[in-house]
Scaffold this motif. Structure first.
Motif, PDB file in Angstrom:
ATOM      1  N   SER A 208       0.297  17.002 -15.291  1.00  0.00           N
ATOM      2  CA  SER A 208       0.189  18.197 -14.439  1.00  0.00           C
ATOM      3  C   SER A 208       0.920  18.031 -13.111  1.00  0.00           C
ATOM      4  N   VAL A 209       0.229  18.145 -11.999  1.00  0.00           N
ATOM      5  CA  VAL A 209       0.950  18.162 -10.725  1.00  0.00           C
ATOM      6  C   VAL A 209       1.512  16.803 -10.341  1.00  0.00           C
ATOM      7  N   PHE A 210       1.172  15.760 -11.085  1.00  0.00           N
ATOM      8  CA  PHE A 210       1.543  14.441 -10.580  1.00  0.00           C
ATOM      9  C   PHE A 210       3.025  14.134 -10.720  1.00  0.00           C
ATOM     10  N   VAL A 211       3.717  14.845 -11.614  1.00  0.00           N
ATOM     11  CA  VAL A 211       5.170  14.687 -11.639  1.00  0.00           C
ATOM     12  C   VAL A 211       5.746  15.212 -10.331  1.00  0.00           C
ATOM     13  N   GLY A 212       5.284  16.398  -9.921  1.00  0.00           N
ATOM     14  CA  GLY A 212       5.748  16.962  -8.663  1.00  0.00           C
ATOM     15  C   GLY A 212       5.420  16.063  -7.498  1.00  0.00           C
ATOM     16  N   LEU A 213       4.282  15.402  -7.601  1.00  0.00           N
ATOM     17  CA  LEU A 213       3.854  14.580  -6.474  1.00  0.00           C
ATOM     18  C   LEU A 213       4.680  13.310  -6.324  1.00  0.00           C
ATOM     19  N   ILE A 214       5.567  13.023  -7.296  1.00  0.00           N
ATOM     20  CA  ILE A 214       6.465  11.880  -7.083  1.00  0.00           C
ATOM     21  C   ILE A 214       7.263  12.106  -5.800  1.00  0.00           C
ATOM     22  N   ILE A 215       7.522  13.400  -5.469  1.00  0.00           N
ATOM     23  CA  ILE A 215       8.287  13.700  -4.256  1.00  0.00           C
ATOM     24  C   ILE A 215       7.638  13.080  -3.040  1.00  0.00           C
ATOM     25  N   THR A 216       6.343  13.272  -2.912  1.00  0.00           N
ATOM     26  CA  THR A 216       5.687  12.742  -1.719  1.00  0.00           C
ATOM     27  C   THR A 216       5.109  11.370  -1.980  1.00  0.00           C
ATOM     28  N   ASN A 217       5.451  10.766  -3.114  1.00  0.00           N
ATOM     29  CA  ASN A 217       4.994   9.420  -3.358  1.00  0.00           C
ATOM     30  C   ASN A 217       5.583   8.533  -2.275  1.00  0.00           C
ATOM     31  N   CYS A 218       4.713   7.935  -1.470  1.00  0.00           N
ATOM     32  CA  CYS A 218       5.233   7.241  -0.298  1.00  0.00           C
ATOM     33  C   CYS A 218       6.097   6.070  -0.686  1.00  0.00           C
ATOM     34  N   ILE A 219       5.958   5.576  -1.920  1.00  0.00           N
ATOM     35  CA  ILE A 219       6.761   4.418  -2.311  1.00  0.00           C
ATOM     36  C   ILE A 219       8.245   4.754  -2.243  1.00  0.00           C
ATOM     37  N   ILE A 220       8.606   5.979  -2.631  1.00  0.00           N
ATOM     38  CA  ILE A 220      10.022   6.320  -2.665  1.00  0.00           C
ATOM     39  C   ILE A 220      10.575   6.496  -1.263  1.00  0.00           C
TER      40      ILE A 220
ATOM     41  N   VAL B 279       0.821  -1.213   0.000  1.00  0.00           N
ATOM     42  CA  VAL B 279       0.000   0.000   0.000  1.00  0.00           C
ATOM     43  C   VAL B 279       0.852   1.258   0.000  1.00  0.00           C
ATOM     44  N   LEU B 280       1.803   1.331  -0.903  1.00  0.00           N
ATOM     45  CA  LEU B 280       2.601   2.550  -1.018  1.00  0.00           C
ATOM     46  C   LEU B 280       2.393   3.143  -2.405  1.00  0.00           C
ATOM     47  N   GLY B 281       2.356   4.459  -2.457  1.00  0.00           N
ATOM     48  CA  GLY B 281       2.354   5.097  -3.765  1.00  0.00           C
ATOM     49  C   GLY B 281       1.043   5.058  -4.500  1.00  0.00           C
ATOM     50  N   ILE B 282      -0.056   4.947  -3.743  1.00  0.00           N
ATOM     51  CA  ILE B 282      -1.360   4.905  -4.412  1.00  0.00           C
ATOM     52  C   ILE B 282      -1.705   6.268  -4.984  1.00  0.00           C
ATOM     53  N   CYS B 283      -1.283   7.313  -4.255  1.00  0.00           N
ATOM     54  CA  CYS B 283      -1.765   8.667  -4.557  1.00  0.00           C
ATOM     55  C   CYS B 283      -1.633   8.993  -6.029  1.00  0.00           C
ATOM     56  N   SER B 284      -0.388   8.924  -6.518  1.00  0.00           N
ATOM     57  CA  SER B 284      -0.220   9.351  -7.890  1.00  0.00           C
ATOM     58  C   SER B 284      -0.581   8.234  -8.854  1.00  0.00           C
ATOM     59  N   ALA B 285      -0.718   7.019  -8.330  1.00  0.00           N
ATOM     60  CA  ALA B 285      -0.926   5.897  -9.237  1.00  0.00           C
ATOM     61  C   ALA B 285      -2.252   5.996  -9.974  1.00  0.00           C
ATOM     62  N   LEU B 286      -3.261   6.510  -9.291  1.00  0.00           N
ATOM     63  CA  LEU B 286      -4.597   6.318  -9.839  1.00  0.00           C
ATOM     64  C   LEU B 286      -5.027   7.405 -10.799  1.00  0.00           C
ATOM     65  N   ALA B 287      -4.565   8.613 -10.558  1.00  0.00           N
ATOM     66  CA  ALA B 287      -5.114   9.711 -11.329  1.00  0.00           C
ATOM     67  C   ALA B 287      -4.586   9.748 -12.749  1.00  0.00           C
ATOM     68  N   VAL B 288      -3.454   9.100 -13.023  1.00  0.00           N
ATOM     69  CA  VAL B 288      -2.878   9.213 -14.367  1.00  0.00           C
ATOM     70  C   VAL B 288      -3.168   7.986 -15.213  1.00  0.00           C
ATOM     71  N   THR B 289      -4.084   7.121 -14.767  1.00  0.00           N
ATOM     72  CA  THR B 289      -4.253   5.862 -15.472  1.00  0.00           C
ATOM     73  C   THR B 289      -5.418   5.856 -16.449  1.00  0.00           C
ATOM     74  N   VAL B 290      -5.841   7.024 -16.928  1.00  0.00           N
ATOM     75  CA  VAL B 290      -6.934   7.013 -17.901  1.00  0.00           C
ATOM     76  C   VAL B 290      -6.444   6.480 -19.247  1.00  0.00           C
TER      77      VAL B 290
ATOM     78  N   LEU C 114      -5.475  12.204  -3.711  1.00  0.00           N
ATOM     79  CA  LEU C 114      -4.312  12.695  -2.980  1.00  0.00           C
ATOM     80  C   LEU C 114      -4.433  12.315  -1.510  1.00  0.00           C
ATOM     81  N   GLY C 115      -3.309  11.946  -0.923  1.00  0.00           N
ATOM     82  CA  GLY C 115      -3.324  11.539   0.478  1.00  0.00           C
ATOM     83  C   GLY C 115      -3.916  10.161   0.661  1.00  0.00           C
ATOM     84  N   MET C 116      -3.882   9.367  -0.407  1.00  0.00           N
ATOM     85  CA  MET C 116      -4.451   8.029  -0.369  1.00  0.00           C
ATOM     86  C   MET C 116      -3.736   7.124   0.631  1.00  0.00           C
ATOM     87  N   CYS C 117      -2.407   7.263   0.739  1.00  0.00           N
ATOM     88  CA  CYS C 117      -1.658   6.306   1.537  1.00  0.00           C
ATOM     89  C   CYS C 117      -2.101   6.355   2.988  1.00  0.00           C
TER      90      CYS C 117
END
Lengths: 215, 205
Positions: free
Chosen positions: A108-120, A31-42, B23-26
Motif C-alpha cells: 500500500s502506501v509504503f512504496v510511496g513512503l520510500i520517498i521520505t525514507n530517511c535512509i535515502i 537509525v535511518l529508514g525505520i519508518c517503512s521498515a517495520l510495517a511491511v515485515t509481517v 510513521l515518523g519513526m526516525c
C-alpha cells in the motif's frame, strides 16, 4: 584523488559496500529508514520486494545526485533530491503495479513512503553530494542491502513464529502442532516488529562492543 | 459532526501513526531525548499535518483523481493523473513547511524560536507524506473528514513522542544491560507502548 587509476573493486571501495551490512548498518546503527521498515515485515515476500525496491531507488538516485553534485546550488538541493527520488519511486511503483499487483496492494502506501525514507535522503546528503558516481553507487547498494538484510531477518522471524511459514510455504510440520504447538499470534501484530528489532540490536551490540552507547 | 469526532478519536488512538503504522519513526527516535524538545516537535507536526492533508485532499479531488479535471472542461473527464500524486504531494509538503515556517516566524516569534530546526526537518518526516497517502487511499468524503483525520493523526503522534520522551528521561536512572542502552531499549519500550495502545483496538466507532 587518484580514483581514476584505482581498480573498481579496491579494498576501499569494497568497504563502502560491506560496512553498512554490520558496523554502520542503516537501521540498527544510523537509525535511518525505520519508518517503512517495520510495517511491511509481517511476511518475507513483501519485505523482500520492498528491499529490492529500495536497492533500486537508492543506487540510481545516489548516482544521479552524484552526477549532479557540481551543478546543483546548495540552497535548493533538498528539493532536487526529493524530485529525483520521487521520480524513481514513481517508476518503481508503476513497475510493481504492472508485474506484482498483489504485493503492491499489500505494500500500500509504503512504496510511496520510500520517498521520505530517511535512509535515502540521509545517504544522498552524507555521501553522494561529495563523492564520485561509482563510489556513490556502491554506497547506495551497500546501505540499501544493509537495510534489506534487517528487513528480511525481522520478516523471517515474524513469519516463522507468527504463522509457521516462510515465503508462504509451511515449514513447521503438522506433527509439532499435534503436540500442542500454537502459532504466536502476537508476532503478527505491529508492535512486535519493534521488539524484534530491539532484540536484533541487542544481539548485534553484544557481539560488537564498540557500538554500545554510553547512555 | 459525530462522524468527525469519530474519525478524530480513531486516528488518535486506534490508527495511531506511530504505534500502528510506524510513521515518523526516525524523528521520533532521534528527538525523543527530552520532553521539552519533543513537545515542540509534536506541536509542529500537528500544525503541518493540519495544513497539508486538507490541501492534498483538494489537490487529489480537483487535479489528480480520474475525472477530477471535469470542472475545467468536459473533455478532461477521462484524464487520470494519479500516478503523479507522489511528486505533487511531496512538493506540496515541502512548500507548505516553508510557508508554515514563514507564517509562524511572522506571527509568533516565540513559538518559532522554540521549534527551531525541527520545522524544516518535518518536510522529510514520513508521518506527513503518510498522512497524505492514507487520506488518498481511504477516500474521505469531504474536506472536513480529511481535516479531522489529519488533526487526529497529529495529536496521536504528539502523544506518542511526549510519552516516550518522558519514559526515556526516567530510564536513564535504571540499570539497562549495556548492549541495549540507548536505541535498543527505546525500540522495546515503543513496542510495549504499542501493545498498550492496541487495547483501544476493540473500540468500534
Amino acid at each position: 584523488m587518484s580514483a581514476e587509476k584505482e581498480p573498481l573493486f579496491s579494498s576501499k571501495n569494497l568497504k563502502l559496500l560491506t560496512e553498512p551490512l554490520n558496523d554502520s548498518n542503516p537501521i540498527t546503527v544510523q537509525v535511518l529508514g525505520i519508518c517503512s521498515a517495520l510495517a511491511v515485515t509481517v511476511k518475507v515476500k513483501p519485505a523482500f520486494v520492498l528491499a529490492i525496491a529500495v536497492v533500486v531507488v537508492m543506487a540510481v538516485s545516489n548516482v544521479v545526485i552524484s552526477l549532479l553534485r557540481k551543478t546543483v546550488p546548495p540552497r535548493i538541493r533538498i528539493i532536487v533530491q526529493l524530485v529525483v527520488i520521487a521520480s524513481m519511486v514513481i517508476l518503481v511503483d508503476q513497475v510493481l503495479k504492472a508485474f506484482l499487483f498483489d504485493v503492491s496492494k499489500q505494500l500500500s502506501v509504503f512504496v510511496g513512503l520510500i520517498i521520505t525514507n530517511c535512509i535515502i535522503m540521509g545517504r544522498l546528503e552524507a555521501f553522494a553530494l561529495n563523492n564520485k558516481p561509482w563510489q556513490s553507487f556502491l554506497d547506495g547498494l551497500g546501505n540499501a542491502a544493509g537495510y534489506g538484510v534487517i528487513l528480511i531477518i525481522v520478516a523471517f522471524f515474524r513469519e516463522l513464529l507468527g504463522s509457521g511459514t516462510v515465503w508462504g510455504y509451511k515449514v513447521i510440520p503438522e506433527s509439532v502442532y499435534d503436540f500442542g504447538y500454537e502459532n504466536n499470534g502476537l508476532m503478527i501484530l505491529p508492535p512486535m516488529a519493534l521488539i524484534v528489532v530491539g532484540a536484533i540490536i541487542w544481539v548485534q551490540r553484544a557481539k560488537n562492543k564498540k557500538l554500545v552507547e554510553s547512555n | 459532526m459525530e462522524n468527525l469526532v469519530n474519525i478524530f478519536i480513531k486516528s488518535v488512538f486506534i490508527d495511531n501513526m506511530i504505534f500502528a503504522y510506524f510513521l515518523g519513526m526516525c524523528s521520533y527516535l532521534a528527538v525523543s531525548k527530552t520532553v521539552k524538545t519533543s513537545t515542540g516537535l509534536g506541536l509542529a507536526v500537528i500544525f503541518v499535518l493540519g495544513f497539508t492533508v486538507p490541501v492534498s485532499y483538494l489537490m487529489e479531488n480537483y487535479l489528480l483523481k480520474e475525472g477530477a479535471l471535469v470542472w475545467l472542461s468536459e473533455s478532461f473527464a477521462d484524464v487520470d493523473l494519479s500516478f503523479l500524486s507522489f511528486i505533487i504531494f511531496i512538493a506540496l509538503i515541502a512548500s507548505m513547511v516553508q510557508l508554515v515556517e514563514m507564517v509562524i516566524e511572522k506571527f509568533s516569534p516565540a513559538l518559532y524560536s522554540s521549534l527551531g530546526i525541527f520545522l524544516p526537518l518535518i518536510a522529510v518526516n514520513c508521518a506527513i507524506l503518510g498522512g497524505a497517502l492514507f487520506m488518498q487511499e481511504r477516500a474521505y468524503n469531504n474536506i472536513g473528514e480529511a481535516t479531522s483525520f489529519a488533526l487526529g493523526s497529529g495529536v496521536g503522534w504528539f502523544l506518542a513522542i511526549v510519552g516516550i520522551a518522558a519514559i526515556r528521561e526516567k530510564i536513564r536512572y535504571s540499570n539497562v544491560p549495556d548492549p541495549l542502552k540507548g536505541l535498543g531499549i527505546t525500540f522495546i519500550i515503543t513496542g510495549l507502548m504499542g501493545i498498550a495502545f492496541m487495547g483501544f483496538m476493540g473500540i468500534k466507532l
